[in-house]
Structures are given as structure tokens and as C-alpha cells.
Design a protein around this motif. Structure first.
Motif, PDB file in Angstrom:
ATOM      1  N   LEU A  29       0.850  -1.182   0.000  1.00 57.38           N
ATOM      2  CA  LEU A  29       0.000   0.000   0.000  1.00 57.38           C
ATOM      3  C   LEU A  29       0.888   1.235   0.000  1.00 57.38           C
ATOM      4  CD1 LEU A  29      -2.857   1.301   0.335  1.00 57.38           C
ATOM      5  CD2 LEU A  29      -2.487   1.145   2.812  1.00 57.38           C
ATOM      6  N   VAL A  30       0.752   2.057  -1.041  1.00 56.58           N
ATOM      7  CA  VAL A  30       1.555   3.270  -1.122  1.00 56.58           C
ATOM      8  C   VAL A  30       0.987   4.302  -0.155  1.00 56.58           C
ATOM      9  CG1 VAL A  30       2.422   5.097  -2.630  1.00 56.58           C
ATOM     10  CG2 VAL A  30       2.062   2.792  -3.543  1.00 56.58           C
ATOM     11  N   LEU A  31       1.817   4.751   0.775  1.00 57.81           N
ATOM     12  CA  LEU A  31       1.439   5.758   1.754  1.00 57.81           C
ATOM     13  C   LEU A  31       2.075   7.094   1.395  1.00 57.81           C
ATOM     14  CD1 LEU A  31       1.933   3.639   5.013  1.00 57.81           C
ATOM     15  CD2 LEU A  31      -0.245   4.268   3.951  1.00 57.81           C
ATOM     16  N   PRO A  32       1.527   8.197   1.873  1.00 54.27           N
ATOM     17  CA  PRO A  32       2.114   9.508   1.575  1.00 54.27           C
ATOM     18  C   PRO A  32       3.543   9.637   2.111  1.00 54.27           C
ATOM     19  CG  PRO A  32      -0.092   9.742   2.530  1.00 54.27           C
ATOM     20  CD  PRO A  32       0.299   8.311   2.693  1.00 54.27           C
ATOM     21  N   GLU A  33       4.274  10.567   1.537  1.00 56.04           N
ATOM     22  CA  GLU A  33       5.597  10.979   2.043  1.00 56.04           C
ATOM     23  C   GLU A  33       6.607   9.834   2.135  1.00 56.04           C
ATOM     24  OE1 GLU A  33       6.088  14.101   2.362  1.00 56.04           O
ATOM     25  OE2 GLU A  33       4.003  14.790   2.272  1.00 56.04           O
TER      26      GLU A  33
ATOM     27  N   PRO B  41      -0.290  14.588  10.605  1.00 51.45           N
ATOM     28  CA  PRO B  41      -0.387  15.437   9.410  1.00 51.45           C
ATOM     29  C   PRO B  41       0.127  14.770   8.138  1.00 51.45           C
ATOM     30  CG  PRO B  41       0.406  16.716  11.271  1.00 51.45           C
ATOM     31  CD  PRO B  41       0.372  15.291  11.724  1.00 51.45           C
ATOM     32  N   GLU B  42       1.168  13.965   8.258  1.00 54.74           N
ATOM     33  CA  GLU B  42       1.745  13.327   7.080  1.00 54.74           C
ATOM     34  C   GLU B  42       0.842  12.241   6.498  1.00 54.74           C
ATOM     35  OE1 GLU B  42       3.613  11.299  10.742  1.00 54.74           O
ATOM     36  OE2 GLU B  42       2.749  13.234  10.169  1.00 54.74           O
ATOM     37  N   LEU B  43      -0.114  11.759   7.297  1.00 56.92           N
ATOM     38  CA  LEU B  43      -1.048  10.733   6.822  1.00 56.92           C
ATOM     39  C   LEU B  43      -2.440  11.284   6.536  1.00 56.92           C
ATOM     40  CD1 LEU B  43      -0.271   7.693   9.164  1.00 56.92           C
ATOM     41  CD2 LEU B  43       0.288   7.900   6.743  1.00 56.92           C
ATOM     42  N   ALA B  44      -2.633  12.569   6.739  1.00 53.01           N
ATOM     43  CA  ALA B  44      -3.978  13.149   6.691  1.00 53.01           C
ATOM     44  C   ALA B  44      -4.408  13.556   5.283  1.00 53.01           C
ATOM     45  CB  ALA B  44      -4.055  14.356   7.625  1.00 53.01           C
ATOM     46  N   ARG B  45      -3.876  12.884   4.278  1.00 51.61           N
ATOM     47  CA  ARG B  45      -4.273  13.153   2.894  1.00 51.61           C
ATOM     48  C   ARG B  45      -4.122  11.879   2.080  1.00 51.61           C
ATOM     49  NH1 ARG B  45       0.101  12.997  -0.454  1.00 51.61           N
ATOM     50  NH2 ARG B  45       2.173  13.466   0.422  1.00 51.61           N
ATOM     51  N   ARG B  46      -4.773  11.839   0.946  1.00 52.78           N
ATOM     52  CA  ARG B  46      -4.570  10.743   0.001  1.00 52.78           C
ATOM     53  C   ARG B  46      -3.232  10.926  -0.703  1.00 52.78           C
ATOM     54  NH1 ARG B  46      -9.742   8.132  -2.752  1.00 52.78           N
ATOM     55  NH2 ARG B  46      -8.122   6.552  -2.815  1.00 52.78           N
ATOM     56  N   ILE B  47      -2.722   9.860  -1.295  1.00 51.48           N
ATOM     57  CA  ILE B  47      -1.495   9.998  -2.069  1.00 51.48           C
ATOM     58  C   ILE B  47      -1.800  10.720  -3.379  1.00 51.48           C
ATOM     59  CG2 ILE B  47      -0.467   7.948  -1.054  1.00 51.48           C
ATOM     60  CD1 ILE B  47      -1.081   6.500  -3.734  1.00 51.48           C
ATOM     61  N   THR B  48      -0.785  11.284  -3.983  1.00 53.84           N
ATOM     62  CA  THR B  48      -0.936  11.966  -5.267  1.00 53.84           C
ATOM     63  C   THR B  48      -0.634  10.996  -6.408  1.00 53.84           C
ATOM     64  OG1 THR B  48       1.376  12.656  -5.364  1.00 53.84           O
ATOM     65  CG2 THR B  48      -0.164  14.117  -4.191  1.00 53.84           C
ATOM     66  N   SER B  49      -1.064  11.365  -7.595  1.00 48.04           N
ATOM     67  CA  SER B  49      -0.754  10.537  -8.767  1.00 48.04           C
ATOM     68  C   SER B  49       0.745  10.478  -8.990  1.00 48.04           C
ATOM     69  CB  SER B  49      -1.459  11.091 -10.003  1.00 48.04           C
ATOM     70  OG  SER B  49      -1.075  12.427 -10.250  1.00 48.04           O
ATOM     71  N   GLN B  50       1.442  11.561  -8.654  1.00 49.85           N
ATOM     72  CA  GLN B  50       2.900  11.570  -8.814  1.00 49.85           C
ATOM     73  C   GLN B  50       3.560  10.551  -7.876  1.00 49.85           C
ATOM     74  OE1 GLN B  50       1.023  14.320  -8.435  1.00 49.85           O
ATOM     75  NE2 GLN B  50       1.247  15.310 -10.456  1.00 49.85           N
ATOM     76  N   GLU B  51       3.055  10.448  -6.650  1.00 51.96           N
ATOM     77  CA  GLU B  51       3.619   9.479  -5.715  1.00 51.96           C
ATOM     78  C   GLU B  51       3.397   8.046  -6.205  1.00 51.96           C
ATOM     79  OE1 GLU B  51       3.410  11.455  -1.276  1.00 51.96           O
ATOM     80  OE2 GLU B  51       1.507  11.085  -2.304  1.00 51.96           O
TER      81      GLU B  51
END
Length: 315
Positions: free
Chosen positions: A228-232, A270-280
Motif C-alpha cells: 500500500l503506497v502511503l504519503p511521504e 499530518p503526514e497521513l492526513a491526505r490521500r497519495i498523489t498521482s505523482q507518488e
């Protein structure tokens, strides 16, 4: 060689021996890496479970990896509780809040048979480890009555090698997450102190037992890695690919998931409080291509439905 493997274990008595060993474990439970040593006949462990299986749902699931679904769907049984405490768990209702209904092994075996009778292609056991004694008793009951679907051991990857060794010759397909490649991340976001240290050993044991996943006519066997791709870059994808490429094999397929969304306690970080981006997500796809792995991806810009079909009541 029998397929699924547990049919041979049923016939030669090995399955019965494993059941007895697992039931003895419940007196001072060390089935998972947490090793809480609780007597689960009298209390509940860190996973929240006693000695009786507890399930949230059983359905024909069409959202799993294609070869596990086939035409009839994966027969998913969602078990309550978990040894990990992921702050972003999408199944938090039953994994973290422990919702569900207790069910004895005979009734669980009947669910397995119902899944087969209604066209399920595989038996997809979701977070099974706390419930292993009941699951194998249910499997024994069902197999004695004609059950013969391959078992998918659907796990976070955080498993104890000694427990996995008991499952050799029982499980044909390991569907294992690699959540992080850092014990620090595992402690912060999943409440376990040694996620990557433990998971690396567990994945190697799964691979030793079944090898890379292969799908042939009337034969499904092997290891699939879910990521699962996570943000950051919290997931540590590049380190995961290094591990698989250099310590296992490039032939292990990877199921790359883009479905992360902040739920449960994720908004506290805060680092998890968004969906991932298409770039990520695209960056991770490029990494997989660079290493030469194959597998499955999710469409990033398409909202895929949670495609399930309820099991019908028997007349």
C-alpha cells in the motif's frame, strides 16, 4: 502431490496434530510476534480474541487480485481483531474496534462449504492468525465433507516464523503485506516495535514454503506481496524492492495499491492526513518497472467499488 495441500495433511493425520498444537498454544498464547502469553481460554490477548473465532463478514469478494478471484470471486472471511494497531486501518471497525460475532468451528466450516457451493474460487482468510485453532478445526470439518478450495492466507506480513512453520503443507497461497521497511515507522503508525525485523523473516519463510505465485489450470500456489503506497514515502518502497530482488526473487509478483485514504486515527498525523498523489503512485510504478517486477496495479484516477456479493442463505 495433493492440491490443495491440506488434503494430504488431512489424510495422513498431520492436520489433526497441528490443531492439537495450536489449541495448546492458547493456554499461553504466542501465536503472533507480540507473544502476550495470555491464557485465551480465560481472557483475551492483545489481538482482542479469546478461544473462539470471531468474524465480521463472509462474502464473495471480486476486488482481490485477478487469479484469486477468477469467475466466482474469492470467498473472503473477515476475522475480527489484529495484533497490529494501524492508525489508518481501513477495516478498523472489526480489526481495531473488534466488531463481529463469535462462531464455533463447525459453523465456520459450514461457511467454508457455502463459499465453495456458491462458486467461490479460493478461501480468502483475512487476518487469520489469532483464530488459527478454530480455522483449522473448521477446515478439517469442511474438508471431510468435500471442501477443496485453495487457501489464501491474507496477512499484514507481521507473523511469527514458528507459527508459519506449522502451516507448511496447509497454506498454498500467502497474500502478504509489506507495510514499511522501518521498525521506527511500524512503531509509530502500527504500534509494534519490530515490524520490519519480523516481517523480513516471515516473508522469507513464506517464500521457502511456497515459492513465487504461479497460476496454472486448477493450480494456484505461491507468495504474492501487497504494498500500500502511503504519503511521504512512509512505505519505504525502494527498500522493499531491494529486499525482494536481492533476498528473494524478481519472480515474486507485487500487488501495488493506490487506495490509501485517511480514516480512523490517521488525521492525528499530518503526514497521513491526505490521500497519495498521482505523482507518488507513478513514482512507485516506475520503480517496479526499473527493478523488473510484475504483478497488478490499481487505477489511480478511477474509484473502484468494493465489489462483493453476499453469500446466499441456504434453502
Amino acid at each position: 502431490m495433493a492440491f490443495p495441500s491440506y488434503l494430504e495433511a488431512l489424510n495422513n493425520g498431520k492436520l489433526r496434530e497441528i490443531i492439537k498444537s495450536l489449541e495448546a498454544h492458547l493456554e499461553s498464547c504466542q501465536l503472533c510476534p507480540r507473544e502476550c502469553k495470555v491464557n485465551r481460554y480465560h481472557s483475551v490477548g492483545i489481538c482482542g480474541q479469546g478461544s473462539t473465532a470471531k468474524i465480521s463478514a463472509s462474502v464473495l469478494h471480486y476486488g482481490e487480485e485477478p487469479p484469486l478471484v477468477g469467475d466466482g470471486g474469492a470467498g473472503a472471511v473477515f476475522f475480527s481483531g489484529c495484533s497490529m494497531k494501524c492508525v489508518y486501518c481501513q477495516n478498523f471497525g472489526f480489526s481495531q474496534l473488534n466488531r463481529g460475532n463469535e462462531i464455533d468451528a463447525k459453523e465456520l466450516g459450514k461457511i467454508f462449504l457455502k463459499i465453495q457451493n456458491q462458486g467461490g474460487e479460493t478461501l480468502d482468510l483475512v487476518t487469520p492468525t489469532p483464530h488459527l485453532p478454530s480455522i483449522l478445526k473448521a477446515l478439517e470439518y469442511a474438508a471431510e465433507r468435500g471442501f477443496s478450495l485453495p487457501i489464501v492466507y491474507n496477512t499484514s506480513g507481521y507473523e511469527k516464523v514458528e507459527t508459519l512453520k506449522l502451516l507448511e503443507g496447509i497454506v498454498d497461497i500467502y497474500l502478504a503485506d509489506i507495510r514499511y521497511t522501518s521498525d521506527i515507522m511500524g512503531k509509530k503508525y502500527s504500534g509494534v516495535p519490530d515490524y520490519w525485523t519480523v516481517t523480513k523473516k516471515a516473508i522469507k519463510e513464506m517464500y521457502r514454503q511456497v515459492g513465487p505465485f504461479k497460476s496454472e489450470r486448477d493450480f494456484l500456489k505461491g507468495l504474492i506481496i501487497r504494498h500500500l503506497v502511503l504519503p511521504e514515502k512512509i512505505s519505504g518502497t525502494e527498500e522493499m524492492l531491494d529486499f525482494l530482488a536481492f533476498e528473494l526473487s524478481l519472480s515474486v509478483p507485487i500487488s501495488l495499491m493506490s487506495q490509501y485514504k485517511p480514516v480512523y486515527k490517521a488525521f492525528e498525523y499530518p503526514e497521513l492526513a491526505r490521500r497519495i498523489t498521482s505523482q507518488e503512485y507513478n513514482r512507485v510504478l516506475e520503480l517496479l518497472e526499473h527493478y523488473g517486477f510484475e504483478g497488478w496495479m490499481q487505477y489511480f484516477d478511477k474509484n473502484e467499488e468494493f465489489r462483493v456479493k453476499p453469500l446466499l442463505e441456504e434453502s
